[in-house]
Enzyme design. Structure first.
Site, short mmCIF file in Angstrom:
data_model
loop_
_atom_site.label_atom_id
_atom_site.label_comp_id
_atom_site.label_asym_id
_atom_site.label_seq_id
_atom_site.Cartn_x
_atom_site.Cartn_y
_atom_site.Cartn_z
N GLU A 39 0.82 -1.22 0.00
CA GLU A 39 0.00 0.00 0.00
C GLU A 39 0.85 1.27 0.00
O GLU A 39 0.78 2.08 0.93
CB GLU A 39 -0.97 -0.02 1.19
N GLU A 94 -4.92 -8.37 -0.61
CA GLU A 94 -5.75 -8.29 0.59
C GLU A 94 -7.18 -8.07 0.15
O GLU A 94 -7.44 -7.29 -0.77
CB GLU A 94 -5.32 -7.12 1.50
#
Length: 689
Positions: free
Chosen positions: A302, A421
């Site tokens: 991220e 994810e």
């Protein structure tokens, strides 16, 4: 081949054009070839096989006139099923499958070829299809007079699996979250127990094919040049990685929370960030240089950058991804061809993020690259805010659009995608933030649609799903739905709750079935099939449970769930239908402080769906004041055991001092309760008037 470790059975190549036979005693398929006067040929390869699953590759050569679209039809001889496809969309009727082209490979010129691949399931025998038809034409490899050739075999290719094949074989995947990525002294800092080999083995036993092991390095790296990584920590990471490889799992490791701890300052502290980043990857690439190709590296989790616009952020991420690629490839060994995983900015699938990563991948000119994104659902639904309590068409469209963009940008162009994810953001507050049935619909559809788009999913689990010492699922119903979605679809219904008022006459109750391509088969109570026509009726997709059966299920009619029925479909997980006895919920006056205020509530068998908060003039009150519907488990939280609904400090922070707020509580039965609260100087009073 079932006893072989994946690393020793990377390629089992089988080619079929007409008739396949089994080599006696060897368990090896030896295809023979027969030719006829037709205009196409098909090469079918089992590229990888493991107990219960395999990867198939199909190459089509057009020997006739050029075509602008195609479909290929074949029949599996032993009940095999396609669970995930790329380069084609697949449908089936029993054992017969049809693969249809996708946009980028629709045209096949004369003597031209296209290919697609898939993951499949098998049991007992994984025999080869004996016949293929392209647009209705039998493909047997010749355009002339039928001839025959002696049996032949094709040796396995000398290279390893492609990036697309590797990523496809990683489906499904699981995250070892909040352990090695925990920010603190060690891997137990965020509440999870120390990782054990038994945990890894039990994860593999659930049917997972890959494990993502997030790793945060900040507390295990010197803060001064040359930013050395602790040898003991590298040893621990290597130990866990080896456990996973020994469990026959693909493994993905990364730089995780460092992305926001220090890498986010790259624009203002570029030299230090780059040096720290490069020191970690030099250490990792060197340590794992000779690890098997089932180990993958992800450059950074991220990625995000403070106080920059998107154009600057894209350039900074490109710098990190390019440096990562150069370091890993430069160490040689298995790193020379290891699949490297690159994220988009924030690891999301906004079109600009996808385009920027595409530019980076194109510049690297490396076939062993995969892209990664994350997905936690349509945000209002995912956290239960703004009235999005149900998995409706808007929630579904958000999911489809997200995956479509990733598919069109990458998969359709030969670049695999890992959804590294996924889940629901509401799980971070409470796993009950999203109502169970609506949650199950989301998970069912996400698994299905990811398969349609050839995306590999890795479930985010920070300890809230799989118990890491007891090795059981905290929500078995959710896991059963997820597991079914790996290979098929499951039927659902408009609701999983049938509310019947405790007093009064019991009437028939109807709900709408969503077969999702399955066929309704039975309504069960435990293992007992209820009687159609007597206990229930089916009319199209309307299931009606008869009043007589409901009466017997309700029994003493005390509040709560009185029975759980199961709608059973032709495939997939059954759909639970809870029969619930309830009455109108009631509340009582209360007082307290903004730090401790709870409304005494008699739920009477009902459950809370959402809460509205408005001032007297009708404008929204409290946090997220663009909507009157507040966020579940953040602005309000029910406690069914204690009999309260609490309004925490987070709610009162954004409430005007001295102004009365009207709260409307919406329950899943359809009932509502209106309640009034006023905060003044930190003190709160609540009443029904």
């Amino acid at each position: 081949m079932q006893g072989l470790n994946r690393r020793t059975r990377r390629w089992i190549t089988l080619v079929v054009m007409a008739v396949a036979t089994m080599a006696a005693g060897l368990g090896i398929l030896v295809p023979s070839v027969a030719y006829a006067a037709e205009g196409c040929k098909v090469e079918y390869k089992v590229a990888n096989q493991w107990p219960g699953g395999f990867t198939g590759n199909v190459a089509i050569t057009n020997l006739g006139q050029a075509v602008n679209s195609w479909n290929l039809v074949w029949t599996f001889p032993n009940g095999q099923r396609v669970t995930q496809a790329w380069g084609a969309t697949t449908t089936n009727s029993g054992d017969t499958y049809t693969a249809k082209n996708v946009d980028y490979n629709a045209a096949i010129a004369t003597n031209g070829s296209v290919s697609f691949g898939f993951n499949g399931s098998w049991s007992g025998t994984n025999g080869l299809p004996t016949q293929f038809k392209l647009n209705g034409v039998l493909c047997d490899g010749s355009t002339g007079t039928p001839t025959s050739n002696p049996p032949t075999t094709t040796p396995p290719p000398t290279g390893g699996a492609s990036a697309m094949e590797t990523v496809a074989a990683m489906q499904p995947g699981w995250n070892l979250g909040n352990s090695l990525d925990a920010v603190g002294a060690d891997e137990t800092a965020w509440g999870n127990p120390r990782i054990t080999q038994s945990l890894i083995q039990n994860v593999a036993a659930q049917g997972y094919k890959s494990i993502r092991i997030p790793v945060t390095w900040d507390n295990h790296q010197s803060k001064t040049a040359p930013y050395a990584v602790e040898t003991a920590y590298l040893d621990r990471v290597e130990e866990v990685v080896n456990w996973a490889l020994d469990a026959d799992l693909y493994v993905l490791i990364n730089i995780h929370h460092d992305s926001w701890i220090w890498a986010a300052d790259m624009n203002t502290n570029r030299t230090v960030v780059e040096d720290r980043y490069e020191a970690i990857w030099n250490a990792l690439a060197t340590r794992f240089r000779d690890a098997p190709q089932e180990l993958l590296f992800e450059s950074i989790n991220e990625p995000q950058f403070n106080n920059v616009d998107d154009a600057t952020a894209y350039a900074l991420l490109d710098d990190l991804n390019t440096s990562f690629h150069e370091i890993v490839r430069g160490t040689g060994g298995n790193n020379a061809t290891r699949v490297l995983v690159l994220p988009t900015l924030h690891t999301n699938a906004e079109q600009g993020r996808l385009d920027a990563l595409s530019d980076t991948i194109a510049a690297l000119n490396d076939d062993n690259i995969a892209a990664t994104i994350h997905y936690y659902g349509f945000w209002p639904f995912s956290v239960n805010v703004a009235g999005y309590t149900k998995f409706n068409a808007e929630v579904q469209a958000d999911l489809e659009g997200y995956f479509d963009r990733a598919y069109n940008e990458f998969v359709a162009n030969g670049i695999p995608v890992i959804v590294g994810e996924w889940g629901l953001l509401g799980f971070d507050a409470h796993t009950g933030t999203v109502e169970q049935g609506e949650k199950l619909k989301f998970f069912e559809y996400m698994g299905y649609y990811a398969r349609q788009k050839g995306l590999t999913l890795q479930l985010w689990d920070n300890g809230q799903h799989f118990d890491r010492t007891g090795f059981t699922w905290k929500d078995p119903e959710l896991f059963n739905m997820m597991k079914a979605s790996w290979t098929t679809r499951s039927g659902t219904a408009s609701t999983d709750q049938v509310y019947v008022a405790k007093s009064g006459t019991v009437s028939d109750v109807s709900l709408t079935l969503n077969p999702n391509g399955t066929t309704f088969q039975a309504l069960r109570l435990g293992t007992q099939n209820l009687v159609q026509g007597t206990d229930y009726t089916i009319s199209g997709t309307t299931l009606t449970i008869k009043a007589s059966r409901l009466t017997s299920l309700l029994g003493d009619r005390n509040y709560g769930v009185k029975a759980n029925l199961s709608a059973v479909f032709s495939q997939g997980a059954p759909w639970r239908i809870s029969v619930i006895s309830y009455d109108q919920p009631t509340m009582s006056a209360a007082s307290g402080t903004t730090g401790s205020f709870a409304i005494p509530t008699q739920f009477k068998g009902d459950q809370l769906a959402t809460m509205e908060a408005k001032y007297a003039d009708g404008t929204p009150a409290g946090p997220q004041n663009w909507t009157p519907y507040k966020e579940f488990a953040r602005a309000f939280s029910p406690d069914y055991t204690a009999g309260t609904i609490s309004l925490p400090q987070a709610f009162w922070t954004d409430v005007n001092d001295g102004q009365k707020v009207t709260l409307t509580f919406h329950f899943w039965s359809g009932k509502t309760v209106t309640y009034y609260v006023t905060e003044s100087g930190g003190n709160v009073t609540g009443s029904l008037t």
